[in-house]
Motif scaffolding. Structure first.
Motif, PDB file in Angstrom:
ATOM      1  N   PRO A  16       0.810  -1.221   0.000  1.00 28.75           N
ATOM      2  CA  PRO A  16       0.000   0.000   0.000  1.00 28.75           C
ATOM      3  C   PRO A  16       0.840   1.266   0.000  1.00 28.75           C
ATOM      4  N   MET A  17       1.968   1.241   0.704  1.00 24.56           N
ATOM      5  CA  MET A  17       2.830   2.424   0.728  1.00 24.56           C
ATOM      6  C   MET A  17       3.329   2.757  -0.677  1.00 24.56           C
ATOM      7  N   LEU A  18       3.778   1.759  -1.392  1.00 24.27           N
ATOM      8  CA  LEU A  18       4.278   1.995  -2.751  1.00 24.27           C
ATOM      9  C   LEU A  18       3.157   2.477  -3.671  1.00 24.27           C
ATOM     10  N   THR A  19       1.965   1.899  -3.529  1.00 22.30           N
ATOM     11  CA  THR A  19       0.837   2.302  -4.363  1.00 22.30           C
ATOM     12  C   THR A  19       0.416   3.735  -4.077  1.00 22.30           C
ATOM     13  N   GLN A  32      11.899  10.641  -6.606  1.00 25.32           N
ATOM     14  CA  GLN A  32      12.830  10.919  -5.513  1.00 25.32           C
ATOM     15  C   GLN A  32      12.151  10.784  -4.147  1.00 25.32           C
ATOM     16  N   LEU A  33      10.875  11.155  -4.077  1.00 23.41           N
ATOM     17  CA  LEU A  33      10.128  10.956  -2.828  1.00 23.41           C
ATOM     18  C   LEU A  33      10.061   9.475  -2.472  1.00 23.41           C
ATOM     19  N   SER A  37      11.609   7.674   0.823  1.00 26.65           N
ATOM     20  CA  SER A  37      10.791   6.863   1.723  1.00 26.65           C
ATOM     21  C   SER A  37      11.419   5.494   1.957  1.00 26.65           C
ATOM     22  N   CYS A  38      12.079   4.963   0.967  1.00 22.42           N
ATOM     23  CA  CYS A  38      12.739   3.665   1.121  1.00 22.42           C
ATOM     24  C   CYS A  38      13.975   3.757   2.011  1.00 22.42           C
ATOM     25  N   LEU A  43      17.170   2.810   7.902  1.00 24.49           N
ATOM     26  CA  LEU A  43      17.052   3.230   9.303  1.00 24.49           C
ATOM     27  C   LEU A  43      16.540   2.087  10.175  1.00 24.49           C
ATOM     28  N   GLY A  44      15.622   1.310   9.656  1.00 21.40           N
ATOM     29  CA  GLY A  44      15.120   0.152  10.397  1.00 21.40           C
ATOM     30  C   GLY A  44      16.192  -0.891  10.641  1.00 21.40           C
TER      31      GLY A  44
END
Length: 127
Positions: A16-19, A32-33, A37-38, A43-44
Motif C-alpha cells: 500500500p505504501m508503494l501504491t 525521488q520521494l 521513503s525507502c 534506518l530500520g
C-alpha cells in the motif's frame, strides 16, 4: 503476538505504501520521494542492529528474555506510526472508484491534485 504484529505490519504495509506514493506523488520529483521513503528500510536495519548490540552483543543473549525485549522494541516504530497513518493517509482513489465510491474517489483525487499544484486539471468522471 509481537511477531505476528511485526509480520503483519511489514507484509501488509509495503505494497500500500508503494501504491499510495505512486498515485499521489507529483510527476516531477515523485520518484525521488519514493527513494527517500525507502531510506526508512536502512534506518530500520540500523535500529535492529543497535537493539542487537545492546541486548545480545554476542548473539547468544545474557538472559532468556533478551530476544523478547528485542522483539518488543522492534515493534515500537511501527506502533508509533499507526495513529499518524490512520489520521493522515487517504484511501486509494482507484480502490474507491472500483468499489463504486466515486464521489469519495473524486474528493481524494482533488486533494492529491491540489497538493501537486494541478487542481484545475480534474474533471468529473462520466456518469
Amino acid at each position: 503476538l509481537c511477531r505476528f504484529i511485526l509480520g503483519l505490519s511489514f507484509g501488509g504495509g509495503i505494497p500500500p505504501m508503494l501504491t499510495l506514493f505512486a498515485e499521489s506523488s507529483p510527476k516531477v520529483g515523485g520518484d525521488q520521494l519514493l527513494n527517500v521513503s525507502c531510506f526508512g528500510w536502512a534506518l530500520g536495519e540500523i535500529y535492529a542492529g543497535l537493539l542487537l548490540l545492546w541486548y545480545m552483543p554476542n548473539l547468544m543473549g545474557a538472559t532468556d528474555s533478551a530476544w523478547r525485549w528485542i522483539l518488543r522494541l522492534s515493534v515500537l516504530p511501527n506502533a508509533a506510526a499507526i495513529v499518524p497513518m490512520y489520521l493522515f493517509l487517504q484511501e486509494s482513489p482507484l480502490y474507491l472508484y472500483v468499489n463504486g465510491r466515486v464521489p469519495e474517489a473524486m474528493e481524494v483525487v482533488r486533494c492529491i491534485t491540489a497538493f501537486n499544484g494541478q487542481a484545475s486539471s480534474v474533471a468529473d468522471p462520466p456518469s
